[in-house]
Design a protein around this motif. Structure first.
Motif, mmCIF file in Angstrom:
data_model
loop_
_atom_site.group_PDB
_atom_site.id
_atom_site.type_symbol
_atom_site.label_atom_id
_atom_site.label_comp_id
_atom_site.label_asym_id
_atom_site.label_seq_id
_atom_site.Cartn_x
_atom_site.Cartn_y
_atom_site.Cartn_z
ATOM 1 N N ASP A 1 0.820 -1.208 0.000
ATOM 2 C CA ASP A 1 0.000 0.000 0.000
ATOM 3 C C ASP A 1 0.854 1.260 0.000
ATOM 4 O O ASP A 1 1.871 1.327 0.692
ATOM 5 N N VAL A 2 0.408 2.239 -0.773
ATOM 6 C CA VAL A 2 1.005 3.571 -0.794
ATOM 7 C C VAL A 2 -0.163 4.555 -0.785
ATOM 8 O O VAL A 2 -1.175 4.341 -1.458
ATOM 9 N N THR A 3 -0.034 5.635 -0.014
ATOM 10 C CA THR A 3 -1.085 6.647 0.026
ATOM 11 C C THR A 3 -0.522 8.014 -0.326
ATOM 12 O O THR A 3 0.671 8.278 -0.141
ATOM 13 N N ALA A 4 -1.404 8.850 -0.826
ATOM 14 C CA ALA A 4 -1.061 10.233 -1.120
ATOM 15 C C ALA A 4 -2.325 11.058 -0.997
ATOM 16 O O ALA A 4 -3.434 10.557 -1.180
ATOM 17 N N VAL A 5 -2.140 12.330 -0.677
ATOM 18 C CA VAL A 5 -3.261 13.263 -0.667
ATOM 19 C C VAL A 5 -3.060 14.213 -1.840
ATOM 20 O O VAL A 5 -1.995 14.805 -1.998
ATOM 21 N N ILE A 6 -4.088 14.308 -2.669
ATOM 22 C CA ILE A 6 -4.053 15.181 -3.842
ATOM 23 C C ILE A 6 -4.938 16.382 -3.560
ATOM 24 O O ILE A 6 -6.074 16.233 -3.108
ATOM 25 N N ALA A 7 -4.418 17.568 -3.839
ATOM 26 C CA ALA A 7 -5.128 18.814 -3.548
ATOM 27 C C ALA A 7 -6.164 19.114 -4.625
ATOM 28 O O ALA A 7 -6.103 20.128 -5.319
ATOM 29 N N ALA A 8 -7.110 18.207 -4.752
ATOM 30 C CA ALA A 8 -8.227 18.357 -5.693
ATOM 31 C C ALA A 8 -9.331 17.416 -5.224
ATOM 32 O O ALA A 8 -9.046 16.403 -4.577
ATOM 33 N N PRO A 9 -10.575 17.737 -5.536
ATOM 34 C CA PRO A 9 -11.665 16.870 -5.095
ATOM 35 C C PRO A 9 -11.640 15.515 -5.807
ATOM 36 O O PRO A 9 -11.074 15.389 -6.896
ATOM 37 N N PRO A 10 -12.250 14.503 -5.192
ATOM 38 C CA PRO A 10 -12.260 13.164 -5.790
ATOM 39 C C PRO A 10 -12.803 13.136 -7.225
ATOM 40 O O PRO A 10 -12.348 12.332 -8.043
ATOM 41 N N GLU A 11 -13.726 14.016 -7.544
ATOM 42 C CA GLU A 11 -14.283 14.031 -8.902
ATOM 43 C C GLU A 11 -13.200 14.316 -9.943
ATOM 44 O O GLU A 11 -13.215 13.756 -11.035
ATOM 45 N N ARG A 12 -12.272 15.206 -9.623
ATOM 46 C CA ARG A 12 -11.176 15.525 -10.554
ATOM 47 C C ARG A 12 -10.186 14.381 -10.655
ATOM 48 O O ARG A 12 -9.691 14.078 -11.730
ATOM 49 N N VAL A 13 -9.894 13.737 -9.525
ATOM 50 C CA VAL A 13 -8.987 12.587 -9.560
ATOM 51 C C VAL A 13 -9.626 11.466 -10.366
ATOM 52 O O VAL A 13 -8.992 10.849 -11.230
ATOM 53 N N TRP A 14 -10.905 11.214 -10.115
ATOM 54 C CA TRP A 14 -11.605 10.158 -10.837
ATOM 55 C C TRP A 14 -11.630 10.453 -12.340
ATOM 56 O O TRP A 14 -11.488 9.529 -13.160
ATOM 57 N N ALA A 15 -11.801 11.694 -12.708
ATOM 58 C CA ALA A 15 -11.845 12.053 -14.130
ATOM 59 C C ALA A 15 -10.560 11.638 -14.839
ATOM 60 O O ALA A 15 -10.590 11.182 -15.989
ATOM 61 N N VAL A 16 -9.426 11.764 -14.164
ATOM 62 C CA VAL A 16 -8.159 11.340 -14.768
ATOM 63 C C VAL A 16 -8.102 9.818 -14.840
ATOM 64 O O VAL A 16 -7.739 9.250 -15.881
ATOM 65 N N LEU A 17 -8.466 9.127 -13.758
ATOM 66 C CA LEU A 17 -8.462 7.661 -13.782
ATOM 67 C C LEU A 17 -9.423 7.116 -14.832
ATOM 68 O O LEU A 17 -9.159 6.081 -15.455
ATOM 69 N N ALA A 18 -10.539 7.803 -15.024
ATOM 70 C CA ALA A 18 -11.557 7.360 -15.980
ATOM 71 C C ALA A 18 -11.181 7.682 -17.423
ATOM 72 O O ALA A 18 -11.862 7.237 -18.345
ATOM 73 N N ASP A 19 -10.119 8.436 -17.622
ATOM 74 C CA ASP A 19 -9.615 8.739 -18.967
ATOM 75 C C ASP A 19 -8.425 7.820 -19.225
ATOM 76 O O ASP A 19 -7.293 8.108 -18.836
ATOM 77 N N GLY A 20 -8.677 6.693 -19.858
ATOM 78 C CA GLY A 20 -7.636 5.703 -20.098
ATOM 79 C C GLY A 20 -6.441 6.225 -20.863
ATOM 80 O O GLY A 20 -5.333 5.691 -20.754
ATOM 81 N N TRP A 21 -6.642 7.270 -21.642
ATOM 82 C CA TRP A 21 -5.538 7.836 -22.420
ATOM 83 C C TRP A 21 -4.488 8.499 -21.539
ATOM 84 O O TRP A 21 -3.364 8.739 -21.988
ATOM 85 N N THR A 22 -4.804 8.796 -20.267
ATOM 86 C CA THR A 22 -3.801 9.392 -19.369
ATOM 87 C C THR A 22 -2.928 8.342 -18.684
ATOM 88 O O THR A 22 -1.958 8.693 -18.022
ATOM 89 N N TYR A 23 -3.238 7.069 -18.843
ATOM 90 C CA TYR A 23 -2.589 5.968 -18.129
ATOM 91 C C TYR A 23 -1.060 6.030 -18.200
ATOM 92 O O TYR A 23 -0.381 5.932 -17.187
ATOM 93 N N ALA A 24 -0.503 6.181 -19.383
ATOM 94 C CA ALA A 24 0.961 6.204 -19.522
ATOM 95 C C ALA A 24 1.563 7.468 -18.926
ATOM 96 O O ALA A 24 2.767 7.510 -18.676
#
Length: 148
Positions: free
Chosen positions: A3-26
């Motif tokens: 396990d590794v944790t981090a806090v990102i200074a953005a709401p979960p909706e913005r983080v999810w938007a990146v995870l949900a965009d498969g083109w950002t994976y690399a």
């Protein structure tokens, strides 16, 4: 699981938007060098990212498949990197009191030769890699990529 944790200074909706965009994976996964294709419906269960892993000219073409998803909260992947093996990667998002996002990234090698490495050695390899992956994810999120 490692396990590794981090806090990102953005709401979960913005983080999810990146995870949900498969083109950002690399862009955020350490070791992934190129996304060749993203299945329609990503990140639904069974959808895959077709990616390349490793430095050129030693590039390996493989896939990462969604095995579990709770939109906005959880993304679990079967990440392949043959001939080394495959890992189960789980990304869990939760809102912090300050309005940011706590991200828990858990990874465990589940198939292939890398599975034979002792747990402490796997952790020694995965922890720095996954810390860097979360740092890259934070950079993409806070730069505004993938915003809804």
């Amino acid at each position: 699981m490692t396990d590794v944790t981090a806090v990102i200074a953005a709401p979960p909706e913005r983080v999810w938007a990146v995870l949900a965009d498969g083109w950002t994976y690399a862009g955020w996964v350490v070791g992934a060098s190129h996304v060749r294709a993203v299945d329609a419906g990503w990140p639904e269960i069974g959808a895959r990212i077709h990616h390349s892993v490793g430095p050129w000219p030693l590039v390996v073409h493989d896939t990462t498949e969604v095995v579990d998803v709770e939109p906005g909260r959880l993304l679990e992947l079967d990440a392949r990197s043959w001939p080394l093996g495959a890992a189960r990667v789980r990304m869990e998002l939760s809102r912090t009191d300050e309005g940011g996002t706590a991200v828990l990234m858990s990874e465990q090698v589940v198939r292939g030769p890398a599975r034979l490495l002792p747990g402490p050695l796997q952790a020694a390899l995965l922890i720095p890699r996954n810390r860097e992956s979360l740092s890259r994810l934070a950079d993409i999120v806070t730069a505004g990529a993938g915003t809804p």
